[in-house]
Design a protein around this motif. Structure first.
Motif, short mmCIF file in Angstrom:
data_model
loop_
_atom_site.label_atom_id
_atom_site.label_comp_id
_atom_site.label_asym_id
_atom_site.label_seq_id
_atom_site.Cartn_x
_atom_site.Cartn_y
_atom_site.Cartn_z
N ILE A 52 0.91 -1.15 -0.14
CA ILE A 52 -0.14 0.13 -0.02
C ILE A 52 1.28 1.29 -0.46
CG2 ILE A 52 -1.44 0.95 1.12
CD1 ILE A 52 -2.97 -1.09 2.69
N ARG A 53 1.61 1.24 0.74
CA ARG A 53 2.53 2.72 0.71
C ARG A 53 3.66 2.79 -0.36
NH1 ARG A 53 4.49 0.54 5.94
NH2 ARG A 53 3.63 1.37 8.07
N ALA A 54 3.99 2.00 -1.38
CA ALA A 54 4.43 1.43 -2.92
C ALA A 54 3.00 2.20 -3.66
CB ALA A 54 4.77 0.48 -3.11
N GLY A 55 1.52 2.31 -3.32
CA GLY A 55 1.21 3.00 -4.24
C GLY A 55 0.19 1.51 -5.21
N ASN A 56 0.57 0.03 -3.62
CA ASN A 56 -0.39 -0.98 -4.78
C ASN A 56 -0.97 -1.42 -3.79
OD1 ASN A 56 -0.90 -2.66 -6.16
ND2 ASN A 56 1.66 -4.46 -6.47
N LEU A 57 -2.75 -0.80 -4.23
CA LEU A 57 -3.74 -1.38 -3.32
C LEU A 57 -3.94 -3.18 -3.83
CD1 LEU A 57 -5.58 -0.31 -1.35
CD2 LEU A 57 -7.19 0.30 -2.83
N PRO A 58 -3.56 -3.16 -2.45
CA PRO A 58 -3.78 -5.53 -2.94
C PRO A 58 -5.41 -5.25 -2.63
CG PRO A 58 -2.84 -4.90 -0.88
CD PRO A 58 -3.40 -3.36 -1.44
N LYS A 59 -6.24 -6.67 -3.29
CA LYS A 59 -7.56 -6.70 -3.21
C LYS A 59 -7.94 -7.87 -2.30
CE LYS A 59 -9.07 -4.39 -7.78
NZ LYS A 59 -9.16 -4.67 -8.89
N THR A 60 -9.66 -8.22 -1.57
CA THR A 60 -9.48 -9.03 -1.26
C THR A 60 -10.65 -10.06 -1.66
OG1 THR A 60 -10.66 -8.14 0.63
CG2 THR A 60 -8.60 -8.13 0.81
N SER A 61 -10.38 -11.03 -1.03
CA SER A 61 -11.57 -11.84 -1.55
C SER A 61 -12.24 -13.23 -0.81
CB SER A 61 -12.17 -12.99 -3.19
OG SER A 61 -10.32 -13.95 -2.82
N GLN A 62 -12.80 -14.00 -0.41
CA GLN A 62 -13.80 -14.41 0.32
C GLN A 62 -12.63 -16.25 1.28
OE1 GLN A 62 -17.63 -15.90 -0.87
NE2 GLN A 62 -17.84 -14.33 -1.10
N ALA A 63 -13.03 -16.46 1.44
CA ALA A 63 -12.29 -18.12 2.01
C ALA A 63 -12.84 -18.84 1.16
CB ALA A 63 -13.17 -18.20 3.58
N SER A 64 -13.03 -19.70 1.15
CA SER A 64 -12.62 -20.51 -0.01
C SER A 64 -14.48 -21.81 0.03
CB SER A 64 -11.68 -21.81 -0.49
OG SER A 64 -11.78 -22.50 -0.85
N PRO A 65 -15.46 -21.71 -0.79
CA PRO A 65 -16.64 -22.82 -0.53
C PRO A 65 -15.66 -24.00 -0.80
CG PRO A 65 -16.56 -21.02 -1.91
CD PRO A 65 -15.16 -20.87 -1.98
N ALA A 66 -14.34 -24.30 -1.50
CA ALA A 66 -14.51 -26.47 -1.54
C ALA A 66 -13.63 -25.70 0.69
CB ALA A 66 -12.47 -26.24 -2.09
N GLY A 67 -12.66 -24.98 0.53
CA GLY A 67 -12.75 -24.67 2.41
C GLY A 67 -13.90 -25.45 3.20
N PHE A 68 -14.56 -25.05 3.29
CA PHE A 68 -15.91 -24.80 3.78
C PHE A 68 -16.25 -25.86 3.92
CE2 PHE A 68 -16.33 -20.17 4.00
CZ PHE A 68 -16.41 -19.89 4.84
N LYS A 69 -16.33 -26.60 2.66
CA LYS A 69 -17.06 -27.74 2.39
C LYS A 69 -15.75 -29.34 3.25
CE LYS A 69 -19.70 -30.31 -0.18
NZ LYS A 69 -20.21 -31.21 -1.49
N GLU A 70 -15.03 -29.19 2.40
CA GLU A 70 -14.01 -29.78 3.47
C GLU A 70 -13.96 -30.46 4.74
OE1 GLU A 70 -9.26 -31.45 3.43
OE2 GLU A 70 -9.55 -29.55 2.27
N VAL A 71 -14.07 -29.13 5.76
CA VAL A 71 -14.39 -29.23 6.99
C VAL A 71 -15.56 -29.20 7.38
CG1 VAL A 71 -13.98 -27.51 9.10
CG2 VAL A 71 -12.69 -27.66 7.47
N PHE A 72 -16.45 -28.74 6.80
CA PHE A 72 -18.10 -29.00 7.15
C PHE A 72 -18.63 -30.80 6.63
CE2 PHE A 72 -19.76 -25.08 6.59
CZ PHE A 72 -18.68 -24.22 7.30
N THR A 73 -17.57 -31.48 5.98
CA THR A 73 -17.93 -32.80 5.64
C THR A 73 -17.14 -33.50 6.86
OG1 THR A 73 -18.57 -32.15 3.39
CG2 THR A 73 -17.77 -34.91 3.96
N GLU A 74 -15.91 -33.11 7.33
CA GLU A 74 -15.24 -34.00 7.75
C GLU A 74 -15.90 -33.84 9.49
OE1 GLU A 74 -11.12 -34.27 9.96
OE2 GLU A 74 -11.27 -32.74 8.36
N LEU A 75 -16.83 -32.73 10.09
CA LEU A 75 -16.88 -33.19 11.13
C LEU A 75 -18.77 -33.32 10.93
CD1 LEU A 75 -16.84 -28.83 12.13
CD2 LEU A 75 -15.77 -30.44 12.82
N ALA A 76 -19.42 -33.40 9.95
CA ALA A 76 -20.51 -34.28 9.77
C ALA A 76 -20.20 -35.42 9.57
CB ALA A 76 -21.48 -33.99 9.04
#
Length: 286
Positions: A52-76
């Protein structure tokens, strides 16, 4: 723990918190110069602030749907109850994605006992909620008791914060462009809070000392029983101000404890360096 606690990296708790407490992390994504990183795992906040200090603003995106699917399935499959404590739905699509994936997994495993909770919180405000949930889970409280506590702490968590440049939040769509202003040359500091999960500018204050003093005044107006609660401070590459704030809170409000952490790469991509944020409860749990 009989209940598995899960959180995303927007809660700005350090990686060792998850490792030491058996909690599960869903990292948000950070994009810089065409490369994608996992918040907390493959990128550190300093990289974001330097970009950011160098003038390059990063972008973000949400957590991985595949990550949710893997963890939720394992718990189930293991028949383990779970609680996912999510970043404000007003600031990210991560909560909605988790709800969608949870519904898919529950179709296959109808008895899966999972709660996905929209905290309407951000940064260490969300992190303090996660810390309370982990504490209760380690004491073997029931899932219903933990969910009730998470909902209470989420509803009554105050967020007070200031950024060096509101343009970062405006460019990322986190506050309206009409609310953004450039105050660096005039030493104007914006004070913001969170209302129903959204970032809302409160006041414009001239000078850092007056800003910190005003934060203490607002804490006295809104907070309760500081001697019985942990106050959170998160900062964006400004540990000196965080420690100064901790000293004021300890001396004037006699907080039970003050927990300091760095604002992570995902949240920091929108706030920019120099941000300071304070989190506390405005109501005591019964």
């Amino acid at each position: 723990m009989s209940v598995k606690i899960m959180a995303d990296s927007a809660c700005d708790l350090p990686l060792d918190f998850y490792e030491e407490n058996g909690a599960i992390l869903f990292p948000l994504k950070v994009h810089i110069d065409g490369s994608e990183y996992e918040d907390l795992r493959t990128i550190q906040p300093k990289q974001v602030y330097d970009s950011i200090r160098a003038g390059n603003l990063p972008k973000t995106s949400q957590a991985s749907p595949a990550g949710f699917k893997e963890v939720f399935t394992e718990l189930a499959e293991n028949k383990q109850d779970g609680i996912y404590i999510a970043f404000s739905s007003e600031l990210s699509g991560t909560y909605q994605t988790a709800v969608m994936i949870a519904e898919q997994v529950k179709e296959e495993y109808p008895d899966f006992n999972l709660s996905v909770i929209d905290t309407k919180c951000a940064s260490l405000g969300q992190g303090l909620v996660v810390m309370e949930a982990v504490r209760l889970a380690k004491e073997n409280h029931s899932k219903e008791e933990i969910v009730k506590a998470v909902q209470f702490h989420s509803e009554h968590m105050e967020h007070l914060f200031s950024v060096d440049d509101l343009d970062h939040l405006a460019k990322g769509g986190r506050v309206s462009k009409a609310s953004a202003f450039v105050g660096g040359l005039l030493n104007i500091k914006p004070l913001l809070n969170v209302e129903d999960g959204k970032l809302v500018p409160m006041e414009k204050i001239r000078g850092k000392k007056k800003l910190l003093r005003r934060i203490i005044e607002v804490m006295k107006e809104r907070g309760v029983a500081f001697e019985a609660q942990v106050v959170g401070i998160s900062h964006a590459d400004d540990l000196e101000t965080a420690n100064e704030m901790k000293k004021m809170i300890t001396e004037e409000l006699h907080a039970k404890d003050v927990y300091i952490t760095s604002i992570g790469a995902a949240v920091g991509s929108h706030t920019g360096p120099g941000t300071i944020a304070i989190f506390f409860l405005n109501k005591q749990p019964s």
